[in-house]
Each structure stands twice: as structure tokens, then as C-alpha cells.
Design an enzyme around this catalytic site. Structure first.
Site, PDB file in Angstrom:
ATOM      1  N   LYS A  11     -20.424  11.355  16.018  1.00 15.42           N
ATOM      2  CA  LYS A  11     -20.285  10.597  14.774  1.00 15.42           C
ATOM      3  C   LYS A  11     -21.268   9.430  14.720  1.00 15.42           C
ATOM      4  CE  LYS A  11     -18.874   8.985  10.963  1.00 15.42           C
ATOM      5  NZ  LYS A  11     -17.577   8.692  10.427  1.00 15.42           N
ATOM      6  N   CYS A  26     -19.816   1.953   6.449  1.00 13.29           N
ATOM      7  CA  CYS A  26     -20.071   2.830   7.608  1.00 13.29           C
ATOM      8  C   CYS A  26     -21.465   2.666   8.217  1.00 13.29           C
ATOM      9  CB  CYS A  26     -19.839   4.274   7.210  1.00 13.29           C
ATOM     10  SG  CYS A  26     -18.163   4.533   6.604  1.00 13.29           S
ATOM     11  N   ASN A  69     -24.482   9.137  11.929  1.00 12.09           N
ATOM     12  CA  ASN A  69     -24.724   8.005  11.031  1.00 12.09           C
ATOM     13  C   ASN A  69     -26.016   7.269  11.382  1.00 12.09           C
ATOM     14  OD1 ASN A  69     -22.596   8.570   9.416  1.00 12.09           O
ATOM     15  ND2 ASN A  69     -21.356   6.788   9.954  1.00 12.09           N
ATOM     16  N   ARG A  74     -17.973  11.548   2.899  1.00 13.60           N
ATOM     17  CA  ARG A  74     -18.737  10.524   2.174  1.00 13.60           C
ATOM     18  C   ARG A  74     -17.875  10.000   1.040  1.00 13.60           C
ATOM     19  NH1 ARG A  74     -23.071  14.697   0.419  1.00 13.60           N
ATOM     20  NH2 ARG A  74     -21.098  15.804   0.437  1.00 13.60           N
ATOM     21  N   LYS A 118     -22.653   2.448  -3.703  1.00  8.28           N
ATOM     22  CA  LYS A 118     -23.186   3.714  -4.211  1.00  8.28           C
ATOM     23  C   LYS A 118     -22.366   4.112  -5.429  1.00  8.28           C
ATOM     24  CE  LYS A 118     -21.607   7.564  -1.837  1.00  8.28           C
ATOM     25  NZ  LYS A 118     -21.384   8.395  -0.632  1.00  8.28           N
ATOM     26  N   PHE A 169     -16.549  13.238   8.780  1.00  2.00           N
ATOM     27  CA  PHE A 169     -17.897  13.039   8.221  1.00  2.00           C
ATOM     28  C   PHE A 169     -17.882  12.860   6.709  1.00  2.00           C
ATOM     29  CE2 PHE A 169     -18.163  15.654  12.077  1.00  2.00           C
ATOM     30  CZ  PHE A 169     -18.946  14.827  12.869  1.00  2.00           C
ATOM     31  N   LYS A 176       0.838  -1.198   0.000  1.00  2.00           N
ATOM     32  CA  LYS A 176       0.000   0.000   0.000  1.00  2.00           C
ATOM     33  C   LYS A 176       0.881   1.259   0.000  1.00  2.00           C
ATOM     34  CE  LYS A 176      -4.505   0.501   1.984  1.00  2.00           C
ATOM     35  NZ  LYS A 176      -5.267   0.253   3.202  1.00  2.00           N
TER      36      LYS A 176
END
Ligand code: UGA
Length: 438
Positions: free
Chosen positions: A207, A263, A211, A154, A325, A152, A35
């Protein structure tokens, strides 16, 4: 300032780039050498619009370097951000915080007493207090500076969300920690982004609460969709109508196959587990229903297919989408992928298409057949399910694909298709949360 970012997954890689773009000198620390090599070559290793380019720019500007472990350079760091994962524990609803404990013990020998450790991972409330004690024991510092600064962002808009968040929340135990965080986020604070200072527990809980609220909104509209389906009402119109009430708001009220990803599903389960541990399980017992409503939407798609095709045995079904998504290659807890697996279990011959996530699908589910060519994917299918609302699916020409299919049936699992256009091409169109006249 000198900043380190520990753990370079979705959150860490994006945060490291955001910190470098804010003008800080950033060291990214990630134990996986492959990585690290990939990041050094300017690739984040996952699909996130704009991220690779920004990563390469910051490396070229000399503001961002990567290494596999701490060394003497960590002693020069002012703020260490911990961004390691907190996945769901196998066989339990609770979050696995073992990577956090490991990050703290690895960092302790290199931590300066006036430096700050700021956790960003999503954690069960109370974790930061435990980590502060561990840090004190490992370093001998009487009051280690440990803060919590939830993220937060997305997926799909991660960098933009990191650079211009709706708000910054910092949970601290002393003035020094607050000052360091004010300095590190100075460009964002100067641009008017609200900066909220709280205690550790509140920051952690903010948090989890955010969610849980988002998941609740989605399952609320999906619960209304269940009622709409048996009463002839239209859940999309209903969402629009209630959304005009500013107290409700129109965002996160899109009904469809439900929420997935790394999440929302795990975070509502972790909140239930933590509340239970704290003796207030009933406070969020309703989240069990939120989870169930979400899972039922996937079953609903299978029920619709069976109501149209009878047994799915040997029926060829195309699932459009595998990512949880659009603009993401993340297939964790993906509704689309789950629908593909359920259809296969029901005997169907399933073909999965996704613009970016098919390599990941093949690794995780070699039993599924995939097709990279969107047009070819329609060949001889008995039904199509739109499960992830990628733009290329919304822009499809139904006339062109209609000639390829064996049977013209499409289920719009995200309520994004131009129904009239598909019907004109001869398709029977079904959707979640509403009854369409065909
Ligand atoms: C979510 C939160 O939105 C972020 O604020 C948070 O930082 C992040 O989790 C996290 O904890 O790291 P993300 O998982 O990237 O972000 O995705 P969302 O945009 O929240 O979408 C989650 C799922 O809900 C997707 O499967 C999406 O298709 C679904 N969704 C979203 C709906 O079904 N209906 C909607 O109206 C909105």
C-alpha cells in the site's frame, strides 16, 4: 459470514457497505455516537457518489447495523476489519498508529480464538507484527489470527473500487487466516479479481509503495511542467506522448496544481519516516523532492497571479474548487485550499467556490470568504483560478461570466478548460506547464 468493521470513516463506511453488498452480515463499530446515529439514518456523513443510497439499501435489507462499542454480538463475528485512521503525527512525518492500538485492546475481550482480525488501514511496515503481539498478550491466544488487507479505493469512486478492486492483497501468517479471507472475498475472487497472498510486511508495504509510486508519477509530470514553463514546451502534450509507451502508461500523468487529500501526502511522509527508522532512509529520500515539487506548484499559481496583477493586495481573486479532487468534499491537504490561503496571505481578497465542500471550509478556515452561487462568485473579480476540476467548471459558459468580472484573467490549474472558448469571451488564459498565446 459475520463481519465487523471497526472505524467508520471514509474507508470503514465504504468497506462496511461493500461487505453487506457481498452478502455478509455486518456490524459497524464507531465510538462517535453522532456518527453512529447518522449512519443508522442512512447517511455516511461525507460526499461520495452512490454511497448513501447503497448504505440505506443495506440497512433496509437488514445486513448492516451500527453500534458505538463491542458487545456480546462481537463474539459471533468471523472476521473483524480494522479501518481506523492513521493520520500524520503533529510535528513529525510519521503516521500516528494510536487508533490501531486502541482498536486492538477494545476488541481483545470479545475476540473468539478462531476468528480473524484483518487490518485495512494504511500503516508503517512492521505495525501488523506489533499488533499481533499485543493481541496475543491481551487475549492469551498463542497464535492470534491477524492479517493485513490494504485498501486501494479512491475517493469519488470509493464503492466501485471496493466492490471491484484491481487486486486483493492479503498478508497472513497462517492458513486459517487465508481461508477466512478467501471466504469473505469469495464473490470478488469468483469474478476474476486477482487474489495475492503475502506475508504481513509485504502487504503493508504494497500500500505504501502504490501510493508513493502514484505520487511520484504526478510529481514527475509536474517537474516536467516546470521545465516546459521556461522552455516553451507543453507538459500536457508531453504527458500524452510519453503515455503511449505502455511501460509508462497515460494514467496519473495529469499536470497541474498537484496532489492532495488524506492519503498521498501523508503516506509518502510516513514511508520516509519509517524507512529512516529502519536505517534505510536514503532508499526513499527522493520522496522529499516529490513532496517539494508538489508544494511548488501551489506557489507557481501565486507567482503567475503576481506576474499578471502586480501586488495581490486588495485584488479580488476567485478560487474555483476547495476539495482536493472533484466528486469529493474532502479538503485535507487540498491544493485548491492552500492556493486560496496563499493568495490571502499575499494580500488578496479571496472568494472560494466549491459545489460541495464549503461547509467544511467555513469550519476549518472561517477567515476565508465563500460564495455558493457559482455565477455570483465571478462578480468584480480581478482573476479566477481553476484549482479543482469539477465538471461544473469545465461546463461554465465564459461569455456569461465574462460580463461580471472586473478583469478577464483565468488560470487553468488543472489543464481542463477549452482555451479558445474562454479567449473568445475576452479572457486571458494562463495554465500550468505550458505557455498559451493570448
Ligand atoms: C489515493 C490512491 O489513488 C488510492 O489508490 C488509495 O487507496 C488512496 O489514496 C488511499 O490511500 O486511501 P485518493 O486520495 O482518493 O486515492 O485520490 P487520487 O485519485 O489518488 O488523487 C490524489 C490527488 O492527486 C488529487 O489531489 C488529484 O487531483 C491529484 N492528481 C491525480 C493529479 O494531480 N494528477 C493526476 O494525474 C492524478
Amino acid at each position: 459470514m459475520k463481519v465487523s468493521v471497526i472505524g467508520l470513516g471514509y474507508l470503514g463506511a465504504t468497506h462496511a457497505v461493500a461487505m453487506a453488498k457481498s452478502g455478509h452480515q455486518v456490524i459497524g463499530i464507531e465510538p462517535n455516537p453522532e456518527k453512529v446515529a447518522m449512519l443508522q439514518s442512512g447517511r455516511a456523513g461525507f460526499f461520495e457518489p452512490g454511497l448513501d443510497q447503497a448504505l440505506a439499501e443495506q440497512i433496509a435489507a437488514g445486513r448492516l447495523t451500527f453500534q458505538i462499542a463491542h458487545d456480546e454480538s462481537s463474539r459471533l463475528v468471523d472476521v473483524h476489519f480494522i479501518c481506523v485512521g492513521t493520520p500524520q503525527t503533529k510535528g513529525s512525518l510519521a503516521a500516528d498508529t494510536s487508533y490501531l492500538h486502541a482498536a486492538i485492546s477494545d476488541l481483545a475481550p470479545y475476540l473468539r480464538e478462531d476468528a480473524l482480525v484483518a487490518g485495512k488501514s494504511t500503516v508503517p511496515v512492521g505495525t501488523a507484527a506489533i499488533l499481533t503481539k499485543e493481541l496475543g498478550a491481551a487475549t492469551g491466544f498463542s497464535e492470534p489470527n491477524l492479517a493485513w488487507n490494504p485498501e486501494f479505493l479512491r475517493e469519488g469512486t470509493a464503492l466501485e473500487d471496493s466492490l471491484r478492486p484491481d487486486r486483493l492483497v492479503v498478508g497472513v501468517t497462517n492458513k486459517r487466516s487465508e481461508e477466512l479471507l478467501r471466504q469473505v472475498f469469495e464473490p470478488m475472487i469468483a469474478s476474476g479479481i486477482p487474489f495475492l497472498v503475502t506475508d504481513l510486511a509485504t502487504a503493508e508495504l504494497v500500500k505504501a509503495a502504490a501510493n508513493a509510486f502514484l505520487a511520484t508519477k504526478i510529481s514527475f509530470i509536474n517537474a516536467m511542467a516546470e521545465i516546459a514553463e521556461v522552455s516553451g514546451a507543453d507538459a500536457s502534450q508531453l504527458a500524452k506522448a510519453i503515455g503511449y509507451d505502455e511501460r509508462i502508461g497515460n494514467k496519473f500523468l495529469r499536470n497541474g496544481v498537484g496532489f492532495g487529500g488524506g492519503c498521498l501526502p501523508k503516506d509518502i511522509r510516513a514511508l520516509m519516516a519509517r524507512a529512516e527508522e529502519l536505517g534505510v532512509g536514503e532508499s526513499v529520500a527522493y520522496l522529499k523532492e516529490i513532496d517539494k515539487i508538489n508544494i511548488r506548484r501551489r506557489d507557481r499559481v501565486i507567482a503567475l497571479l503576481e506576474s499578471e496583477l502586480g501586488s495581490l493586495s486588495e485584488k479580488r481573486i476567485l478560487i474555483l474548487g476547495a476539495a482536493f479532487k472533484p466528486d469529493s468534499d474532502d479538503i485535507r491537504d487540498s491544493p485548491a485550499l492552500e492556493i486560496a490561503l496563499l493568495a490571502q496571505k499575499a494580500g488578496a481578497e479571496v472568494i472560494v467556490h466549491d459545489p460541495v465542500s464549503l461547509p467544511g471550509v467555513l469550519i476549518k478556515h472561517p477567515e476565508l470568504s465563500v460564495q455558493e452561487d457559482l455565477t455570483k462568485a465571478f462578480e468584480s473579480v480581478d482573476a479566477v483560478v481553476l484549482a479543482t476540476e469539477w465538471k461544473e467548471y469545465r461546463d461554465l459558459d465564459p461569455q456569461m461570466v465574462s460580463v461580471l468580472t472586473a478583469n478577464k484573467l483565468i488560470i487553468d490549474g488543472r489543464n481542463v478548460l477549452d482555451v479558445a472558448k474562454w479567449q473568445q469571451a475576452g479572457f486571458r488564459v494562463l495554465a500550468l506547464g505550458r505557455t498559451i498565446q493570448n
